[in-house]
Scaffold this motif. Sequence first.
Motif, PDB file in Angstrom:
ATOM      1  N   HIS A  75       0.971   3.856  -2.930  1.00 19.99           N
ATOM      2  CA  HIS A  75       0.657   5.262  -2.639  1.00 19.99           C
ATOM      3  C   HIS A  75       1.748   6.178  -3.196  1.00 19.99           C
ATOM      4  O   HIS A  75       1.444   7.220  -3.792  1.00 19.99           O
ATOM      5  CB  HIS A  75       0.505   5.472  -1.132  1.00 19.99           C
ATOM      6  N   ILE A  81       0.833  -1.198   0.000  1.00 19.17           N
ATOM      7  CA  ILE A  81       0.000   0.000   0.000  1.00 19.17           C
ATOM      8  C   ILE A  81       0.866   1.246   0.000  1.00 19.17           C
ATOM      9  O   ILE A  81       0.576   2.221  -0.699  1.00 19.17           O
ATOM     10  CB  ILE A  81      -0.963  -0.004   1.221  1.00 19.17           C
ATOM     11  N   ASN A 108      -5.323   4.120   4.739  1.00 21.22           N
ATOM     12  CA  ASN A 108      -6.000   4.641   3.541  1.00 21.22           C
ATOM     13  C   ASN A 108      -6.581   6.032   3.791  1.00 21.22           C
ATOM     14  O   ASN A 108      -6.552   6.892   2.902  1.00 21.22           O
ATOM     15  CB  ASN A 108      -7.099   3.677   3.100  1.00 21.22           C
TER      16      ASN A 108
END
Length: 296
Positions: free
Chosen positions: A42, A38, A283
């Motif tokens: 990102h 992640i 997130n």
Amino acid sequence: KKNNDKNQVSIDENLFKGNNIINEWINFLTLDIKKDNIYINHLNSVKIRLLKKKTRNVKTIDQCKYLGIMFIDDNKLNEWETIILNYLYFTSEEFSLKIFCTNHNINQIKNMFYENNIKNINMVELPSDKIKDKRKFIYSKYFYENIDHEKCLFLDKNSLIINKFNESFFYYDLIGCSLVDKNGLIHDNINKYFFNIVPINSFGFTILNIKYCELISNKLKQDDILTDSDFLFSYYLQLNKSFFNTKIANIFESNKFCSKYYCLKNTLCLYNFNKYNDLNKINLMYNIHLDNIDKL
């Protein structure tokens, strides 16, 4: 499976076949792998956005009020490129950049700046061992006698600035990420050092007053400067606070400056945030970062 001998238990061989063992380890490690992915994903999203924007002008070090310092000791330049572009995006033209690197990556880094049309980045080539022992290196004469700025901002590739840089943080001689976790606890290995002392990290994403690097090095032998001591500067500076007459941030200000454990939308920087939070919080903060890039 039962065995005729009551004192023994037979083992199901199927549980220990290659694929089963691999699957068990994958299940055990999946969360951390997913968090790392992640973060990389990102960074890729950030890079795509930033490359569409015009990179700000970078002035030479002597023309700038503030100095950012990075130690690049690997070849993961895709990640570093994003961190550098992000740093330039969220800071003003009063911020310059100095990079310490090695003969193994200096040409690649130069090419990276050339491709992004970024000029006036000060680069210093060091032997690989100096870079890897960067926590010792900042206490060496070569380092502190070649830094003209009183205070510097240190960043690494886990330093993700998500808001416009508030220059008032340079009021402090020391400000970094709080070492107090979400349960109000300090890690056992360092808790004994921070009894009645503010638990602030002094490496990673940090502002340090460079003159204290020399003062601390004069108090310590190099053998006492541990290569993994992210808190060493913080500990010794606070231990001698009355003698040094230093301005050290409190926990509240540290969390505004940099967050490792908390979802604070107004924090300046996320540091290793993906290591210590669940996927929903990760997130959430990453989306705030992307929104801020789009807004500015």
